[in-house]
Design an enzyme around this catalytic site. Structure first.
Site, PDB file in Angstrom:
ATOM      1  N   ASN A   9      -8.370  -3.161   0.426  1.00  0.00           N
ATOM      2  CA  ASN A   9      -6.939  -3.760   0.792  1.00  0.00           C
ATOM      3  C   ASN A   9      -6.978  -3.420   2.291  1.00  0.00           C
ATOM      4  O   ASN A   9      -6.614  -2.202   2.949  1.00  0.00           O
ATOM      5  CB  ASN A   9      -5.941  -2.721   0.247  1.00  0.00           C
ATOM      6  N   TRP A  10      -6.997  -4.535   3.101  1.00  0.00           N
ATOM      7  CA  TRP A  10      -6.793  -4.500   4.648  1.00  0.00           C
ATOM      8  C   TRP A  10      -5.399  -3.917   5.076  1.00  0.00           C
ATOM      9  O   TRP A  10      -5.434  -3.788   6.278  1.00  0.00           O
ATOM     10  CB  TRP A  10      -7.511  -5.582   5.108  1.00  0.00           C
ATOM     11  N   LYS A  11      -4.468  -4.126   4.066  1.00  0.00           N
ATOM     12  CA  LYS A  11      -3.260  -4.250   4.777  1.00  0.00           C
ATOM     13  C   LYS A  11      -2.923  -5.267   6.084  1.00  0.00           C
ATOM     14  O   LYS A  11      -3.469  -6.262   5.880  1.00  0.00           O
ATOM     15  CB  LYS A  11      -2.573  -2.840   5.169  1.00  0.00           C
ATOM     16  N   SER A 179      -6.323   7.459  -0.209  1.00  0.00           N
ATOM     17  CA  SER A 179      -7.250   8.166   0.533  1.00  0.00           C
ATOM     18  C   SER A 179      -8.667   8.213  -0.029  1.00  0.00           C
ATOM     19  O   SER A 179      -9.254   9.481  -0.036  1.00  0.00           O
ATOM     20  CB  SER A 179      -6.487   9.708   0.663  1.00  0.00           C
ATOM     21  N   GLY A 197      -8.050   1.476   1.115  1.00  0.00           N
ATOM     22  CA  GLY A 197      -7.195   0.853   2.339  1.00  0.00           C
ATOM     23  C   GLY A 197      -8.180   1.316   3.489  1.00  0.00           C
ATOM     24  O   GLY A 197      -9.186   0.280   3.721  1.00  0.00           O
TER      25      GLY A 197
HETATM   26  P1  PGA Z   1      -5.907   4.392   1.751  1.00  0.00           P
HETATM   27  O1  PGA Z   1      -4.859   3.283   1.039  1.00  0.00           O
HETATM   28  O2  PGA Z   1      -7.133   4.311   0.980  1.00  0.00           O
HETATM   29  O3  PGA Z   1      -5.749   4.001   3.247  1.00  0.00           O
HETATM   30  O4  PGA Z   1      -4.885   5.608   1.497  1.00  0.00           O
HETATM   31  C1  PGA Z   1      -4.812   2.792  -0.413  1.00  0.00           C
HETATM   32  C2  PGA Z   1      -3.939   1.780  -0.495  1.00  0.00           C
HETATM   33  O5  PGA Z   1      -2.795   1.726   0.084  1.00  0.00           O
HETATM   34  O6  PGA Z   1      -4.053   0.703  -1.339  1.00  0.00           O
END
Ligand code: PGA
Length: 209
Positions: A9-11, A179, A197
């Protein structure tokens, strides 16, 4: 046994198409990886075995809905997966379970695989209310406090939640997210995969594939 599903998930990253292409080029070419870039990059990045996913979607296929993207559009460009109900959609954009339920239904109707994110179990029943094709729904358990904080969920708590989700929806695959990094990913080995993420933008990501 099915291979673990890894969802990147690149956001809202990166800023340019060139950078997006660079990230994808670095990825191992594996079929159990789903890459979910921002909408604008979906149609441009070149993939071989890696599969394509979106980070959100509207619940109707066309019409006067400025700024939205539909399930049919995603389907038409070869998208196979869509993330729905991510914590950031729920908290920043105020998406509720009812809206998410409409989106899940619409995406399944377009034959997309849904990755439904929940941070609390109580979101599950309402988000999946009235849904029959549960085999195309993947549930991602992502505790709100673990997302982007560097504080991943303990293995024991994650396992407790996984079992509760499996009890409610036995036919759904369950992912862990929040995380995940190259040092802790094996803590969630009982899950059917991971929603990743920040790490998915870095070169270290390959070590978990
Ligand atoms: P993160 O994000 O791995 O940066 O904590 C995970 C997500 O929001 O899907």
């Amino acid at each position: 046994m099915k291979k673990k599903l890894i969802v990147a998930n690149w956001k809202m990253n990166p800023t340019t198409l060139k950078q997006a292409e660079g990230i994808v080029k670095r990825y191992k070419d594996v079929s159990n990886l789903v890459v979910c870039p921002p909408f604008v990059f979906l149609n441009s990045i070149k993939l071989n075995k890696v599969q394509l996913g979106a980070q959100n979607c509207f619940w109707l296929n066309e019409g006067s809905f400025t700024g939205e993207v539909s399930p049919a559009m995603l389907k038409s460009i070869g998208c196979k997966y869509v993330i729905l109900g991510h914590f950031e959609r729920r908290s920043i954009f105020k998406e509720d379970n009812k809206t998410i339920n409409l989106k899940v239904k619409a995406c399944l109707k377009s034959n997309l695989n849904v990755i439904l994110c929940i941070s609390e179990l109580k979101q599950l029943k309402k988000s999946l209310d009235g849904i029959e094709r549960l085999n195309k729904v993947i549930i991602a358990y992502e505790p709100a406090w673990a997302i982007g904080t560097g504080k991943a969920c303990s293995t024991s708590l994650a396992e407790k939640k996984r079992l509760l989700i499996k009890e409610l929806f036995p036919s759904c695959r369950v992912l862990y997210g929040g995380s995940v990094n190259e040092d802790n990913y094996l803590d969630y080995n009982n899950f059917d995969g991971l929603l990743v993420g920040e790490l998915s933008l870095k070169k270290e990501f390959n070590s978990i594939l």
